[in-house]
Design a protein around this motif. Structure first.
Motif, PDB file in Angstrom:
ATOM      1  N   VAL A  89       4.145  18.584   1.078  1.00 24.10           N
ATOM      2  CA  VAL A  89       3.953  17.129   1.110  1.00 24.10           C
ATOM      3  C   VAL A  89       2.472  16.775   1.092  1.00 24.10           C
ATOM      4  O   VAL A  89       2.023  15.884   0.358  1.00 24.10           O
ATOM      5  N   ILE A  90       1.679  17.471   1.901  1.00 22.07           N
ATOM      6  CA  ILE A  90       0.249  17.165   2.003  1.00 22.07           C
ATOM      7  C   ILE A  90      -0.467  17.497   0.698  1.00 22.07           C
ATOM      8  O   ILE A  90      -1.282  16.701   0.204  1.00 22.07           O
ATOM      9  N   ALA A  91      -0.192  18.656   0.130  1.00 16.09           N
ATOM     10  CA  ALA A  91      -0.846  19.037  -1.124  1.00 16.09           C
ATOM     11  C   ALA A  91      -0.502  18.061  -2.238  1.00 16.09           C
ATOM     12  O   ALA A  91      -1.368  17.689  -3.044  1.00 16.09           O
ATOM     13  N   ASP A  92       0.747  17.641  -2.294  1.00 14.43           N
ATOM     14  CA  ASP A  92       1.164  16.687  -3.324  1.00 14.43           C
ATOM     15  C   ASP A  92       0.425  15.361  -3.174  1.00 14.43           C
ATOM     16  O   ASP A  92      -0.002  14.762  -4.167  1.00 14.43           O
ATOM     17  N   LEU A  93       0.226  14.914  -1.941  1.00 13.17           N
ATOM     18  CA  LEU A  93      -0.501  13.665  -1.717  1.00 13.17           C
ATOM     19  C   LEU A  93      -1.972  13.821  -2.093  1.00 13.17           C
ATOM     20  O   LEU A  93      -2.559  12.951  -2.750  1.00 13.17           O
ATOM     21  N   LEU A  94      -2.576  14.916  -1.689  1.00 15.26           N
ATOM     22  CA  LEU A  94      -4.001  15.113  -1.953  1.00 15.26           C
ATOM     23  C   LEU A  94      -4.317  15.176  -3.444  1.00 15.26           C
ATOM     24  O   LEU A  94      -5.357  14.684  -3.888  1.00 15.26           O
ATOM     25  N   THR A  95      -3.430  15.786  -4.213  1.00 16.76           N
ATOM     26  CA  THR A  95      -3.706  16.000  -5.637  1.00 16.76           C
ATOM     27  C   THR A  95      -2.996  15.014  -6.553  1.00 16.76           C
ATOM     28  O   THR A  95      -3.157  15.085  -7.771  1.00 16.76           O
ATOM     29  N   GLY A  96      -2.216  14.097  -5.966  1.00 19.72           N
ATOM     30  CA  GLY A  96      -1.432  13.199  -6.804  1.00 19.72           C
ATOM     31  C   GLY A  96      -0.364  13.924  -7.592  1.00 19.72           C
ATOM     32  O   GLY A  96       0.068  13.451  -8.652  1.00 19.72           O
ATOM     33  N   ALA A 127       0.853  -1.189   0.000  1.00 17.62           N
ATOM     34  CA  ALA A 127       0.000   0.000   0.000  1.00 17.62           C
ATOM     35  C   ALA A 127       0.886   1.235   0.000  1.00 17.62           C
ATOM     36  O   ALA A 127       2.027   1.197   0.470  1.00 17.62           O
ATOM     37  N   ASP A 128       0.349   2.325  -0.542  1.00 20.35           N
ATOM     38  CA  ASP A 128       1.066   3.598  -0.483  1.00 20.35           C
ATOM     39  C   ASP A 128       0.294   4.547   0.429  1.00 20.35           C
ATOM     40  O   ASP A 128      -0.719   4.169   1.035  1.00 20.35           O
ATOM     41  N   ALA A 129       0.751   5.788   0.532  1.00 23.13           N
ATOM     42  CA  ALA A 129       0.120   6.726   1.453  1.00 23.13           C
ATOM     43  C   ALA A 129      -1.322   7.019   1.067  1.00 23.13           C
ATOM     44  O   ALA A 129      -2.197   7.124   1.932  1.00 23.13           O
ATOM     45  N   ALA A 130      -1.598   7.138  -0.225  1.00 23.70           N
ATOM     46  CA  ALA A 130      -2.976   7.387  -0.658  1.00 23.70           C
ATOM     47  C   ALA A 130      -3.872   6.209  -0.298  1.00 23.70           C
ATOM     48  O   ALA A 130      -4.992   6.383   0.197  1.00 23.70           O
ATOM     49  N   TRP A 185      -9.315  15.174  -6.048  1.00 27.02           N
ATOM     50  CA  TRP A 185      -8.270  14.979  -5.056  1.00 27.02           C
ATOM     51  C   TRP A 185      -8.589  13.788  -4.184  1.00 27.02           C
ATOM     52  O   TRP A 185      -9.701  13.250  -4.213  1.00 27.02           O
ATOM     53  N   LEU A 186      -7.597  13.377  -3.416  1.00 23.11           N
ATOM     54  CA  LEU A 186      -7.770  12.266  -2.501  1.00 23.11           C
ATOM     55  C   LEU A 186      -8.796  12.611  -1.451  1.00 23.11           C
ATOM     56  O   LEU A 186      -8.681  13.616  -0.763  1.00 23.11           O
ATOM     57  N   ALA A 187      -9.830  11.784  -1.343  1.00 21.40           N
ATOM     58  CA  ALA A 187     -10.847  11.973  -0.312  1.00 21.40           C
ATOM     59  C   ALA A 187     -10.662  10.875   0.724  1.00 21.40           C
ATOM     60  O   ALA A 187     -10.727   9.697   0.399  1.00 21.40           O
ATOM     61  N   PHE A 188     -10.399  11.253   1.968  1.00 21.12           N
ATOM     62  CA  PHE A 188     -10.174  10.261   3.005  1.00 21.12           C
ATOM     63  C   PHE A 188     -11.404   9.368   3.132  1.00 21.12           C
ATOM     64  O   PHE A 188     -12.531   9.838   3.232  1.00 21.12           O
ATOM     65  N   GLY A 189     -11.160   8.076   3.138  1.00 26.01           N
ATOM     66  CA  GLY A 189     -12.250   7.123   3.301  1.00 26.01           C
ATOM     67  C   GLY A 189     -12.898   6.703   2.006  1.00 26.01           C
ATOM     68  O   GLY A 189     -13.921   6.016   2.017  1.00 26.01           O
ATOM     69  N   ARG A 190     -12.322   7.066   0.840  1.00 23.98           N
ATOM     70  CA  ARG A 190     -12.897   6.676  -0.450  1.00 23.98           C
ATOM     71  C   ARG A 190     -11.861   5.956  -1.293  1.00 23.98           C
ATOM     72  O   ARG A 190     -10.685   6.140  -1.128  1.00 23.98           O
TER      73      ARG A 190
END
Length: 222
Positions: free
Chosen positions: A170-177, A66-69, A217-222
């Motif tokens: 770091v957070i923005a990069d993860l959220l938007t891929g 698994a990765d962070a996303a 963007w990355l939605a937590f729980g989806r």
């Protein structure tokens, strides 16, 4: 790893500075992470900061799965997992000593940073949820935890957000891929993070730009 480790250290150090300024009355304030108080949310964050030391002391899984996303998928937000998370924060909060809080968090993040520094860059760890992840990827999730919950704490305490530039990147990069937000939104990283994580509401014009661009963007729980 260097960028993620820098972000983790910077955000934890900033949080430690804030905690040193709190008074007892601050700890009982409500947060926008119900039903947690400031005390309980800090306890949750403190626990999350320290998880890697035990993970790195355990045997390494053979490969990452698994990765962070992926870590922030639906399995982490089931009613039972949410209930356990809330109960854990409340349990840990009973051990919160406001006078010692800053030093405890400082000690926890520095121990984590030292353990990360001593590990090989391709080290795989297993999370408490059973995910096998590259160390860098799990550390990325710690930056999210400290940074995003730092926004929650700032709001509860009536303070301006203290999110560091390194953590925001770091957070923005993860959220938007790694994709830039549409230019029409005119968002800086802090705004992107607040909007994408539900800490600030989208306006109708913003939603129109997002829909027209197909921006997701990355939605937590989806």
């Amino acid at each position: 790893m260097d960028a993620v480790r820098t972000a983790f250290s910077a955000e934890c150090a900033r949080l430690t500075e804030i905690l040193a300024e709190l008074v007892d009355a601050d700890l009982d304030r409500p947060t926008d992470c119900p039903p947690w108080t400031v005390r309980e949310l800090i306890a949750h964050v403190r626990t999350g900061i320290g998880r890697l030391t035990d993970m790195l002391a355990a045997p390494a899984p053979p490969r990452a799965e698994a990765d962070a996303a992926g870590y922030f998928g639906t399995a982490k937000f089931t009613p039972q997992v949410d209930a356990d998370r809330i109960a854990g924060g409340r349990r840990d909060a009973r051990q919160v000593d406001r006078a010692a809080l800053a030093s405890e968090v400082d000690r926890a993040w520095r121990a984590t940073d030292a353990a990360v520094a001593a590990a090989p860059p391709d080290r795989v760890v297993r999370t408490r949820h059973g995910d096998a992840m590259l160390l860098t990827e799990f550390l990325r999730t710690r930056v999210v935890e400290v940074g995003v919950h730092g926004l929650d704490l700032a709001a509860a305490l009536g303070r301006p957000p203290w999110l560091t530039a390194a953590a925001a990147a770091v957070i923005a990069d993860l959220l938007t891929g790694g994709r830039p937000a549409p230019a029409g939104l005119r968002w800086d990283r802090l705004t992107l993070i607040r909007k994408a994580t539900g800490r600030a509401a989208l306006t109708a014009p913003e939603q129109a730009v997002i829909d027209a661009a197909g921006f997701r963007w990355l939605a937590f729980g989806r």
